[in-house]
Motif scaffolding. Structure first.
Motif, PDB file in Angstrom:
ATOM      1  N   MET A 124       0.829  -1.196   0.000  1.00 53.75           N
ATOM      2  CA  MET A 124       0.000   0.000   0.000  1.00 53.75           C
ATOM      3  C   MET A 124       0.865   1.248   0.000  1.00 53.75           C
ATOM      4  SD  MET A 124      -2.903   1.144   2.730  1.00 53.75           S
ATOM      5  CE  MET A 124      -3.617  -0.490   2.680  1.00 53.75           C
ATOM      6  N   THR A 125       0.520   2.175  -0.882  1.00 50.51           N
ATOM      7  CA  THR A 125       1.110   3.500  -0.845  1.00 50.51           C
ATOM      8  C   THR A 125      -0.028   4.499  -0.652  1.00 50.51           C
ATOM      9  OG1 THR A 125       1.075   3.492  -3.272  1.00 50.51           O
ATOM     10  CG2 THR A 125       3.169   2.993  -2.201  1.00 50.51           C
ATOM     11  N   ALA A 126       0.284   5.767  -0.547  1.00 45.80           N
ATOM     12  CA  ALA A 126      -0.738   6.755  -0.233  1.00 45.80           C
ATOM     13  C   ALA A 126      -1.826   6.833  -1.291  1.00 45.80           C
ATOM     14  CB  ALA A 126      -0.080   8.125  -0.061  1.00 45.80           C
ATOM     15  N   ASN A 127      -1.499   6.437  -2.535  1.00 42.96           N
ATOM     16  CA  ASN A 127      -2.470   6.589  -3.615  1.00 42.96           C
ATOM     17  C   ASN A 127      -2.785   5.291  -4.350  1.00 42.96           C
ATOM     18  OD1 ASN A 127      -0.088   6.160  -4.939  1.00 42.96           O
ATOM     19  ND2 ASN A 127      -0.094   8.075  -6.080  1.00 42.96           N
ATOM     20  N   GLN A 128      -2.344   4.148  -3.812  1.00 35.84           N
ATOM     21  CA  GLN A 128      -2.584   2.906  -4.545  1.00 35.84           C
ATOM     22  C   GLN A 128      -2.545   1.698  -3.626  1.00 35.84           C
ATOM     23  OE1 GLN A 128      -0.131   2.399  -8.021  1.00 35.84           O
ATOM     24  NE2 GLN A 128      -0.692   0.268  -8.302  1.00 35.84           N
ATOM     25  N   LYS A 153      18.260   4.945   7.379  1.00 32.51           N
ATOM     26  CA  LYS A 153      18.874   5.951   6.510  1.00 32.51           C
ATOM     27  C   LYS A 153      17.872   6.472   5.485  1.00 32.51           C
ATOM     28  CE  LYS A 153      23.599   4.118   6.814  1.00 32.51           C
ATOM     29  NZ  LYS A 153      24.687   3.421   6.075  1.00 32.51           N
ATOM     30  N   ALA A 154      16.978   5.605   5.041  1.00 27.16           N
ATOM     31  CA  ALA A 154      16.000   5.992   4.024  1.00 27.16           C
ATOM     32  C   ALA A 154      14.838   6.779   4.605  1.00 27.16           C
ATOM     33  CB  ALA A 154      15.475   4.752   3.301  1.00 27.16           C
ATOM     34  N   GLY A 155      14.721   6.810   5.947  1.00 24.75           N
ATOM     35  CA  GLY A 155      13.588   7.482   6.566  1.00 24.75           C
ATOM     36  C   GLY A 155      12.292   6.719   6.411  1.00 24.75           C
ATOM     37  N   LEU A 156      12.376   5.440   6.105  1.00 22.69           N
ATOM     38  CA  LEU A 156      11.204   4.605   5.867  1.00 22.69           C
ATOM     39  C   LEU A 156      11.132   3.462   6.882  1.00 22.69           C
ATOM     40  CD1 LEU A 156      11.406   4.458   1.976  1.00 22.69           C
ATOM     41  CD2 LEU A 156       9.629   5.605   3.323  1.00 22.69           C
ATOM     42  N   TYR A 157      11.523   3.757   8.109  1.00 25.47           N
ATOM     43  CA  TYR A 157      11.626   2.701   9.111  1.00 25.47           C
ATOM     44  C   TYR A 157      10.292   2.018   9.356  1.00 25.47           C
ATOM     45  CZ  TYR A 157      13.798   0.335  13.047  1.00 25.47           C
ATOM     46  OH  TYR A 157      14.320  -0.630  13.883  1.00 25.47           O
ATOM     47  N   TRP A 158       9.186   2.752   9.197  1.00 20.91           N
ATOM     48  CA  TRP A 158       7.860   2.212   9.478  1.00 20.91           C
ATOM     49  C   TRP A 158       7.101   1.866   8.199  1.00 20.91           C
ATOM     50  CZ3 TRP A 158       7.339   1.195  14.502  1.00 20.91           C
ATOM     51  CH2 TRP A 158       8.166   1.893  15.398  1.00 20.91           C
ATOM     52  N   ASP A 159       7.818   1.779   7.091  1.00 20.14           N
ATOM     53  CA  ASP A 159       7.140   1.591   5.799  1.00 20.14           C
ATOM     54  C   ASP A 159       8.066   0.848   4.833  1.00 20.14           C
ATOM     55  OD1 ASP A 159       5.550   1.768   3.565  1.00 20.14           O
ATOM     56  OD2 ASP A 159       5.736   3.934   3.330  1.00 20.14           O
ATOM     57  N   PHE A 201       6.480  -4.566  -3.371  1.00 21.80           N
ATOM     58  CA  PHE A 201       5.431  -4.271  -4.350  1.00 21.80           C
ATOM     59  C   PHE A 201       4.493  -3.275  -3.678  1.00 21.80           C
ATOM     60  CE2 PHE A 201       1.509  -5.628  -6.766  1.00 21.80           C
ATOM     61  CZ  PHE A 201       1.942  -5.173  -8.000  1.00 21.80           C
ATOM     62  N   GLY A 202       4.917  -2.000  -3.662  1.00 26.42           N
ATOM     63  CA  GLY A 202       4.242  -0.999  -2.854  1.00 26.42           C
ATOM     64  C   GLY A 202       4.871  -0.919  -1.474  1.00 26.42           C
ATOM     65  N   GLY A 203       4.329  -0.029  -0.658  1.00 20.81           N
ATOM     66  CA  GLY A 203       4.843   0.163   0.686  1.00 20.81           C
ATOM     67  C   GLY A 203       4.041  -0.599   1.722  1.00 20.81           C
ATOM     68  N   HIS A 204       4.407  -0.424   2.985  1.00 18.59           N
ATOM     69  CA  HIS A 204       3.777  -1.153   4.093  1.00 18.59           C
ATOM     70  C   HIS A 204       3.618  -2.624   3.696  1.00 18.59           C
ATOM     71  CE1 HIS A 204       3.090   2.499   6.354  1.00 18.59           C
ATOM     72  NE2 HIS A 204       2.529   3.041   5.310  1.00 18.59           N
ATOM     73  N   TYR A 205       4.708  -3.186   3.203  1.00 18.26           N
ATOM     74  CA  TYR A 205       4.603  -4.488   2.548  1.00 18.26           C
ATOM     75  C   TYR A 205       4.425  -5.611   3.564  1.00 18.26           C
ATOM     76  CZ  TYR A 205       4.930  -7.730  -1.261  1.00 18.26           C
ATOM     77  OH  TYR A 205       4.627  -8.693  -2.190  1.00 18.26           O
ATOM     78  N   TYR A 206       3.650  -6.591   3.170  1.00 21.97           N
ATOM     79  CA  TYR A 206       3.231  -7.695   4.028  1.00 21.97           C
ATOM     80  C   TYR A 206       4.382  -8.654   4.349  1.00 21.97           C
ATOM     81  CZ  TYR A 206       0.029 -11.690   5.152  1.00 21.97           C
ATOM     82  OH  TYR A 206      -0.647 -12.735   5.727  1.00 21.97           O
TER      83      TYR A 206
END
Length: 892
Positions: free
Chosen positions: A446-450, A753-759, A763-768
């Protein structure tokens, strides 16, 4: 003073140069530094399982609102409001201000968030630095997160006090009801830094976003004063009550006389002036002035020149703060949006934001079906009932949530490992659907728009669902039951579930036949059975498991060797082909059959059990004879066909063995070959200890030339976090502990480093898939549970240790202190039929005593047991040992 004229000249020149340098330094602007750590890209999701959530990041802003059944977490409209370009509108959905006044000084207001835009604090398209110079952003925000808690400290050199915030939503393993409440608590603490009493007011403001996608509506606000709290409820009229984004939302403040409110404002005047000049809000509702009468005589919300309809409401707590006495100010946000619709593929929500004639523009490819609802509807009929429960049970919900976090971190495991695992819990909230019927699933990405991929994607679930199974086993089983319903008559398993969890969603671009799905499904169902010891679940699922096995043998075995055959791109690795026997597929098939042999015996089908065992053993012979190359198990071998051997070294080549470890099966393959494979993977694919790539070919050790192929995306050269973390757990299970920790450290460093520690991304973010991280926790303690037999095999040489574990009905700790071993129940309950420990933990077996804190009779004795060439001691209890919170077993 000076011996000669030359010295005098040199002295005066030096002094002059100093003045020139000083003047130059004062005239130059000070350098400003931008650092990658300043990026604000992810944060903790606040909300419950399947309730929708809001994401709090380190700048104090709330992102990715998904509480309205809105896309991409739901099937409603995307939260895309008609605002002027480059506005900071999203920062005004929810924000906090603090007003304070020192004796003899003008009052000031601080905004407890940072923004890159000029407009802030709910003042859209307006500049506070011009209109309200006394309203400024807080100077410093310190952000510390351990899911589900976020702690923030707000400080400012102008401010004679400190403010801290602890915010959370209830998250209590093995208690899905109390973990799926649509609420967020905001608990503030104010600490003075001066001896002079201070007047401090904290103001919480929320925008009414009910039916945000409907223009023909009018705003409604209701003030609800209850015993111990005041709440404003945001509502709208003129909208069908079954519309997907219709519902209620609001903010509450705990307290009595110190609580005030100002609801229904939109413009800076007169709200900001009133806020500045009074220590309390005016207790007025101005909602009527946010609406107007339409030409047809109906009420409609006032619409600005940008077509934006705005209503905000604020609620405040005012306190007198004195030195040495921290003061509390607690708020909560709750919501109720029950109209969650299912959906199948279709076309809807077209937006005319195209640049070229004939361009279709942005579309959400969903066609809504019927309302599937939210699980929280079973416990609450409206937002008022939510409020009643969360206010009356605030202390209990906090304590039980905090206990889980404390128990988890009270561990001998290194903090960076605990933090990395903890960060993956976030996905349980960001990406979960939990419908009214009790069906549960995680969105693949999941990303913010998809929304990326389906829910409960079968192949990805085999990695990520270990976390769901460990913490909420009933929800994991509900997901598998949903898959069972959609199984085809011949036994084929769907790739995933749709937004309606009763309907399937299949297909990945370029992949039209999946060989891994049936073995995935078999492993998932039977792993879950062994873990939960739920015999009724096994009876319900067993016919579908047998059907899946028959499907593999009849439909996927093309050459008669009883192994599923690959003939192209046909599995979770859906961008590079495999042919014939594949180590990734066959290792899973073997694990599936080994578990099926156990289940068949439990179902009284002895003959079938022997058949499954025989096929599995034949598979082990084939994987050794056809895929072992002396160092590792090659990617594939079309030994009965024409494609030949593929020497690719896949990180997941023995993925079935990882599953077998989760299921307590022990080693399926020879220890020497397993460890050789693991070491070769490290040598080939752990790139400069920064990431572990998916596959390396001996002839392309630097980089597989994707650019010379027609493959649609690069997966070979890339790292999948879920694979990395699962592989790390695999290494630890096999005694390669430092190597496993190095991989976890690499993942942790990379995402920080990427600032994506929680994401985490795939195939998209917040990946399962990265929810496989939970397997690391079990690997370090050597924990397994098989039909209520508990096994611990701690991967440490220390004489004192503590490990957290989550079993099928509760959580606990296994520890060693002062020569004693203890197994303590922390939350829920624990039921043990037997206990298995490595013999080195009990060197004085002949004198070892086992007892319980509740004086339960121990009917059993220790026996030696060989497992994977290691010696264990096992004690079987004639009567199950039952433990409740604080109960324990002690061995001394």
């Amino acid at each position: 003073m000076f011996s000669n004229f030359k010295q005098q000249i040199n002295f005066f020149v030096s002094v002059l140069l100093c003045f020139i340098t000083l003047a130059q330094s004062n005239s130059l602007s000070k350098p400003e530094v931008s650092h990658r750590s300043h990026r604000v890209r992810s944060g903790v999701a606040l909300g419950g399982l399947g309730t929708g959530s809001i994401e709090l990041r380190k700048d104090g802003n709330f992102y990715n609102w998904s509480i309205f059944n809105n896309y991409p977490s739901g099937t409603g409209s995307i939260l895309d409001l008609p605002i002027k370009p480059f506005s900071n509108d999203h920062n005004s959905f929810l924000f906090f201000l603090v007003r304070y006044k020192e004796a003899g000084k003008q009052p000031k207001i601080k905004l407890l968030q940072h923004s890159d835009g000029i407009d802030q604090g709910g003042l859209l398209n307006e500049s506070p630095i011009y209109y309200f110079p006394w309203l400024t952003p807080i100077e410093t925000i310190e952000y510390h997160a351990n899911f589900p808690f976020v702690k923030m400290t707000f400080s400012d050199n102008e401010m004679p006090f400190m403010i801290s915030l602890e915010t959370f939503s209830p998250f209590i393993p093995h208690n899905p009801d109390d973990s799926s409440i649509p609420v967020v608590y905001f608990n503030f603490s104010i600490t003075s830094k001066t001896d002079t009493p201070l007047e401090v007011e904290i103001i919480a403001t929320q925008r009414n976003l009910v039916a945000f996608d409907k223009g023909k509506k009018f705003f409604k606000t209701e003030i609800q004063k209850k015993d111990g709290y005041t709440f404003f409820k945001h509502d709208v009229g003129g909208v069908p009550t079954d519309h997907n984004t219709y519902g209620h939302m609001g903010l509450g403040a705990f307290g009595e006389q110190d609580v005030s409110y100002y609801t229904g404002w939109a413009h800076r005047h007169p709200f900001m002036e009133k806020l500045l000049t009074s220590s309390k809000l005016a207790n007025i509702d101005d909602t009527k002035n946010r609406n107007k009468t339409a030409p047809d005589g109906t009420q409609i919300a006032f619409t600005g020149d940008d077509n934006n309809q705005i209503l905000k409401s604020s609620i405040a707590i005012t306190k007198t703060v004195v030195s040495g006495k921290p003061v509390k100010a607690d708020f909560f946000m709750s919501w109720y949006f029950p109209n969650a619709y299912g959906a199948v593929n279709g076309k809807r929500n077209k937006k005319k934001n195209t640049l070229l004639p004939g361009d279709k523009g942005y579309e959400i490819a969903l066609k809504q079906t019927n309302i599937v609802g939210r699980y929280y509807e079973n416990n609450f009929k409206n937002v008022e009932q939510v409020n009643s429960y969360v206010t009356k049970n605030k202390k209990s919900l906090y304590q039980r949530t905090k206990q889980f976090t404390n128990d988890f971190y009270e561990s001998s495991v290194e903090p960076f490992i605990l933090n990395q695992v903890n960060s993956q819990l976030n996905t349980l909230v960001t990406s979960s659907q939990y419908d009214k019927s009790g069906r549960f699933a995680i969105q693949e990405g999941m990303t913010a728009n998809q929304a990326w991929g389906p829910f409960a994607t079968t192949d990805v679930s085999l990695y990520g669902s270990v976390m769901t199974l460990s913490l909420f086993p009933e929800l994991q089983k509900s997901m598998m039951k949903a898959h069972k319903v959609l199984q085809t008559e011949k036994g084929e398993i769907n790739h995933g579930l749709g937004f309606d969890l009763g309907k399937n969603k299949n297909g990945t671009f370029g992949v039209y036949e999946r060989v891994d799905l049936a073995p995935n499904y078999i492993q998932l169902v039977l792993r879950d059975y062994l873990y939960t010891n739920d015999t009724s679940y096994l009876r319900e699922m067993w016919p579908s498991v047998k059907l899946s096995i028959d499907y593999v043998l009849k439909e996927l075995d093309k050459d008669g060797d009883e192994m599923p055959d690959m003939h192209g791109i046909m599995c979770s690795y859906d961008n590079f082909p495999m042919y014939g026997l594949s180590s990734y597929i066959v290792s899973q098939w073997i694990a599936a059959l080994k578990m099926a042999a156990i289940a068949a015996k439990d179902m009284g089908e002895e003959s079938l059990s022997k058949t499954y065992e025989k096929i599995a053993n034949n598979g082990i012979d084939l994987i050794d004879s056809q895929l072992w190359n002396g160092q590792y198990y090659r990617l594939s071998n079309d030994y009965l066909g024409e494609k030949g051997k593929d020497e690719g070294c896949l990180t997941d080549q023995l993925f079935g063995q990882w599953v077998a470890h989760q299921a307590g099966l022990g080693r399926l393959f020879e220890e020497q070959k397993i460890k050789s494979s693991l070491q070769t993977i490290l040598d080939y694919s752990f790139i400069e200890e920064t990431y572990l790539r998916n596959c390396t070919w001996p002839e392309h050790k630097l980089f597989y030339p994707m650019h010379d192929t027609n493959l649609w995306v690069d997966q070979a050269n890339t790292p999948w976090t879920g694979v990395e973390l699962a592989f790390a757990a695999f290494l630890i299970r096999e005694g390669m502990i430092d190597q496993g920790k190095n991989i976890i450290q690499a993942v942790d460093n990379r995402y920080r480093k990427a600032g994506l520690y929680w994401d985490h991304q795939e195939f998209g973010g917040h990946y399962y898939r990265p929810m496989s991280a939970w397997s690391v926790i079990d690997a370090l303690s050597g924990f397994n549970i098989v039909k209520n037999q508990y096994t611990f095999d701690p991967k440490t040489k220390e004489n004192t240790f503590t490990y957290f574990f989550s079993a099928n009905t509760g959580t606990g700790q296994f520890l060693k202190e002062k020569g004693k071993l203890k197994l303590i129940c922390k939350q829920g309950s624990l039921t043990l039929s037997s206990l298995k420990l490595p013999s080195e933990l009990l060197p004085k077996l002949n004198t070892a005593k086992i007892s319980t804190s509740t004086n339960q009779k121990i009917n059993g004795k220790w026996n030696k047991y060989k497992h994977d060439d290691s010696e264990f001691l096992i004690i079987e209890f004639k009567d199950n040992i039952q433990l409740k919170p604080a109960d324990f077993i002690v061995i001394e």
